[in-house]
Motif scaffolding. Sequence first.
Motif, PDB file in Angstrom:
ATOM      1  N   ALA A 286      66.825  31.460  43.694  1.00 37.22           N
ATOM      2  CA  ALA A 286      65.532  31.942  43.202  1.00 37.22           C
ATOM      3  C   ALA A 286      65.300  31.515  41.755  1.00 37.22           C
ATOM      4  N   ARG A 287      66.357  31.532  40.940  1.00 38.17           N
ATOM      5  CA  ARG A 287      66.201  31.107  39.550  1.00 38.17           C
ATOM      6  C   ARG A 287      65.841  29.616  39.467  1.00 38.17           C
ATOM      7  N   ILE A 288      66.494  28.788  40.307  1.00 40.36           N
ATOM      8  CA  ILE A 288      66.167  27.350  40.332  1.00 40.36           C
ATOM      9  C   ILE A 288      64.736  27.134  40.801  1.00 40.36           C
ATOM     10  N   ALA A 289      64.376  27.890  41.848  1.00 40.43           N
ATOM     11  CA  ALA A 289      63.021  27.750  42.382  1.00 40.43           C
ATOM     12  C   ALA A 289      61.980  28.179  41.356  1.00 40.43           C
ATOM     13  N   ARG A 290      62.300  29.182  40.542  1.00 42.80           N
ATOM     14  CA  ARG A 290      61.348  29.623  39.524  1.00 42.80           C
ATOM     15  C   ARG A 290      61.076  28.511  38.505  1.00 42.80           C
ATOM     16  N   GLY A 291      62.148  27.801  38.107  1.00 45.63           N
ATOM     17  CA  GLY A 291      61.946  26.675  37.193  1.00 45.63           C
ATOM     18  C   GLY A 291      61.077  25.600  37.818  1.00 45.63           C
ATOM     19  N   GLU A 292      61.299  25.355  39.111  1.00 48.84           N
ATOM     20  CA  GLU A 292      60.490  24.340  39.809  1.00 48.84           C
ATOM     21  C   GLU A 292      59.036  24.769  39.891  1.00 48.84           C
ATOM     22  N   VAL A 293      58.809  26.050  40.173  1.00 47.64           N
ATOM     23  CA  VAL A 293      57.440  26.551  40.278  1.00 47.64           C
ATOM     24  C   VAL A 293      56.735  26.460  38.940  1.00 47.64           C
ATOM     25  N   LEU A 294      57.422  26.839  37.872  1.00 51.29           N
ATOM     26  CA  LEU A 294      56.815  26.775  36.544  1.00 51.29           C
ATOM     27  C   LEU A 294      56.448  25.344  36.158  1.00 51.29           C
ATOM     28  N   ALA A 295      57.229  24.386  36.664  1.00 53.88           N
ATOM     29  CA  ALA A 295      56.940  22.978  36.335  1.00 53.88           C
ATOM     30  C   ALA A 295      55.838  22.406  37.210  1.00 53.88           C
ATOM     31  N   LYS A 296      55.681  22.893  38.446  1.00 57.60           N
ATOM     32  CA  LYS A 296      54.756  22.262  39.383  1.00 57.60           C
ATOM     33  C   LYS A 296      53.454  23.027  39.581  1.00 57.60           C
ATOM     34  N   ILE A 297      53.458  24.318  39.277  1.00 62.40           N
ATOM     35  CA  ILE A 297      52.270  25.131  39.532  1.00 62.40           C
ATOM     36  C   ILE A 297      51.736  25.653  38.211  1.00 62.40           C
ATOM     37  N   ALA A 298      50.442  25.484  37.993  1.00 57.91           N
ATOM     38  CA  ALA A 298      49.814  25.922  36.749  1.00 57.91           C
ATOM     39  C   ALA A 298      49.059  27.227  36.974  1.00 57.91           C
ATOM     40  N   ALA A 299      48.861  27.991  35.867  1.00 59.95           N
ATOM     41  CA  ALA A 299      48.042  29.211  35.880  1.00 59.95           C
ATOM     42  C   ALA A 299      48.512  30.193  36.934  1.00 59.95           C
ATOM     43  N   THR A 300      49.841  30.387  37.052  1.00 56.11           N
ATOM     44  CA  THR A 300      50.407  31.318  38.043  1.00 56.11           C
ATOM     45  C   THR A 300      51.486  32.151  37.377  1.00 56.11           C
ATOM     46  N   GLU A 301      51.453  33.462  37.627  1.00 54.77           N
ATOM     47  CA  GLU A 301      52.484  34.342  37.123  1.00 54.77           C
ATOM     48  C   GLU A 301      53.666  34.337  38.081  1.00 54.77           C
ATOM     49  N   VAL A 302      54.802  33.908  37.610  1.00 57.82           N
ATOM     50  CA  VAL A 302      56.010  33.841  38.442  1.00 57.82           C
ATOM     51  C   VAL A 302      56.955  34.965  38.007  1.00 57.82           C
ATOM     52  N   PRO A 303      57.375  35.866  38.921  1.00 59.05           N
ATOM     53  CA  PRO A 303      58.251  36.978  38.533  1.00 59.05           C
ATOM     54  C   PRO A 303      59.596  36.494  38.014  1.00 59.05           C
ATOM     55  N   VAL A 304      60.139  37.276  37.082  1.00 53.86           N
ATOM     56  CA  VAL A 304      61.454  36.968  36.523  1.00 53.86           C
ATOM     57  C   VAL A 304      62.533  37.329  37.527  1.00 53.86           C
ATOM     58  N   VAL A 305      63.560  36.508  37.620  1.00 57.50           N
ATOM     59  CA  VAL A 305      64.675  36.744  38.541  1.00 57.50           C
ATOM     60  C   VAL A 305      65.823  37.356  37.748  1.00 57.50           C
ATOM     61  N   SER A 306      66.241  38.571  38.166  1.00 58.63           N
ATOM     62  CA  SER A 306      67.349  39.238  37.473  1.00 58.63           C
ATOM     63  C   SER A 306      68.690  38.656  37.912  1.00 58.63           C
ATOM     64  N   GLY A 307      69.703  38.950  37.122  1.00 55.97           N
ATOM     65  CA  GLY A 307      71.037  38.469  37.452  1.00 55.97           C
ATOM     66  C   GLY A 307      71.747  39.395  38.430  1.00 55.97           C
ATOM     67  N   PRO A 308      72.901  39.011  38.915  1.00 55.16           N
ATOM     68  CA  PRO A 308      73.647  39.841  39.861  1.00 55.16           C
ATOM     69  C   PRO A 308      74.123  41.116  39.181  1.00 55.16           C
ATOM     70  N   PRO A 309      74.097  42.279  39.877  1.00 58.72           N
ATOM     71  CA  PRO A 309      74.531  43.542  39.273  1.00 58.72           C
ATOM     72  C   PRO A 309      76.056  43.573  39.088  1.00 58.72           C
ATOM     73  N   THR A 310      76.479  43.743  37.851  1.00 61.83           N
ATOM     74  CA  THR A 310      77.926  43.792  37.581  1.00 61.83           C
ATOM     75  C   THR A 310      78.548  45.082  38.093  1.00 61.83           C
ATOM     76  N   ALA A 311      77.745  46.158  38.216  1.00 57.20           N
ATOM     77  CA  ALA A 311      78.299  47.442  38.665  1.00 57.20           C
ATOM     78  C   ALA A 311      78.879  47.334  40.070  1.00 57.20           C
ATOM     79  N   LEU A 312      78.210  46.573  40.946  1.00 60.89           N
ATOM     80  CA  LEU A 312      78.721  46.424  42.309  1.00 60.89           C
ATOM     81  C   LEU A 312      80.045  45.673  42.325  1.00 60.89           C
ATOM     82  N   GLN A 313      80.157  44.671  41.490  1.00 60.91           N
ATOM     83  CA  GLN A 313      81.416  43.936  41.425  1.00 60.91           C
ATOM     84  C   GLN A 313      82.543  44.829  40.909  1.00 60.91           C
ATOM     85  N   GLU A 314      82.219  45.681  39.946  1.00 61.38           N
ATOM     86  CA  GLU A 314      83.231  46.606  39.436  1.00 61.38           C
ATOM     87  C   GLU A 314      83.650  47.606  40.513  1.00 61.38           C
ATOM     88  N   GLN A 315      82.684  48.118  41.268  1.00 65.35           N
ATOM     89  CA  GLN A 315      83.011  49.055  42.352  1.00 65.35           C
ATOM     90  C   GLN A 315      83.810  48.360  43.445  1.00 65.35           C
TER      91      GLN A 315
END
Length: 444
Positions: A286-315
């Motif tokens: 999704a993060r890679i696709a967001r960069g591609e969308v920002l480069a290829k599509i104009a005048a569009t709001e693209v949601p930010v992609v969050s990182g993986p939750p570290t809490a789950l890895q700790e659990q």
Amino acid sequence: MGVTGPPGPVMDRDEVDRALARLGAEYEAIETSLLALQDHSGRRLLEGAALTGVTKDRWTSAEASITLLWAYFDAYTDALRSAREIRSRRRWSSQGDLAELTELLRGESVTVAGGATATANAPTLHGNSGKLSEQFSLVTLVDRMNELYATSLDMVVASDAVWSALPARIDLLAAELQRTRKLAHSVGVRPGEHPAGDDLERITRTLTHLREQVVSDPLAYWLPTQGSSAPGGGRPDTTVYDREARALEDVRREIDAVLTVRQDAEQRLLKLRDVLSRADRTLAEARIARGEVLAKIAATEVPVVSGPPTALQEQLATAAEYRRQAQWHRLSPLLESLEQKAEDELLRARESLTAVTQPLAVRAELRGRLDAYKAKVARHGLAEDPFLIERYDAARRMLWSAPCDLRVAEQAVLRYQQAAADLFRTPRVPEQSGPEDRRGEAQS
């Protein structure tokens, strides 16, 4: 236990003989009932038990009642013996004998000592236990014996029914409780460390107390049947037992769940790692696709992609540690929680990828729609129409250029579609015949 006939005038010989026959049958029935009560297992248990509460109070009264029953029966036996002796004096009883028999059989001719120790705690018909003696007719005496017998038998039967039902069931449940406790300890379910371990301790205390109460005060666990006059009408009250049996069943299911965790913990941990890994890969995509969308599509709001939750890895690391230390009771709830959270995380990652790539999907849909209408235009023979070619080229340039303004491109596609639709509805003028046709007509 039966009842003799009502009193009346001086009886004749036939009436006397019939009354004596009834009294004899009554005697047999009373004696059989008293001997059965004397030999009843519940009465023997009551005599040897250390009673408390309501059972102790009722047994004190019932014991005195049983003693008084035998005193009444002895008086009844003596009266019957006296009547038989008078009747046997001569074959044809005299008028005096008949009068004496009438008084004995129908009058209040039976005397029972009222101040004896046996009657100290026994109920009496008129509450006159302080009298030195009581006078009864045989009918009244039989009624009195019936009353005392019914109340005594009811108490004995009820106590015996509770003792027959509850202690054995409690012992079986206690044995099952001990087996469950051993199994629980083997998987680390102990009091103070796991709720099921605390439940086992509570059930143990409750069952121990319940058995002590049932043995010493069985009538506290007896539910009489409303409206029933039969001795022993009712059933044991198993409310507390049933509640603890259900609680133990819940604990057993919890222990089974812990055992299941011990058997398949490694496989579940591997599956968890796989699900979380897929979620991480999806978020990376999704993060890679967001960069591609920002480069290829104009005048569009693209949601930010969050990182993986570290809490789950700790659990997940904590769960693996629990498995290494064989802390199955801790691992079981943690795995259940992690499995749900991991599935939720994978779903969130997929939704994020879908939201990010939505503009590319819209562009692909517009491209497909444009090409589909171009093919439709060709089928209608309008592929060379200059106006349509111009509209098509304009839309295509917008869709295949970067960055692409989707709103403007969509309007261009709609204009091309509208222009094509207008031409589809316009009737075409037939072509005129060429020179070849006209020459053919002249020759013909």
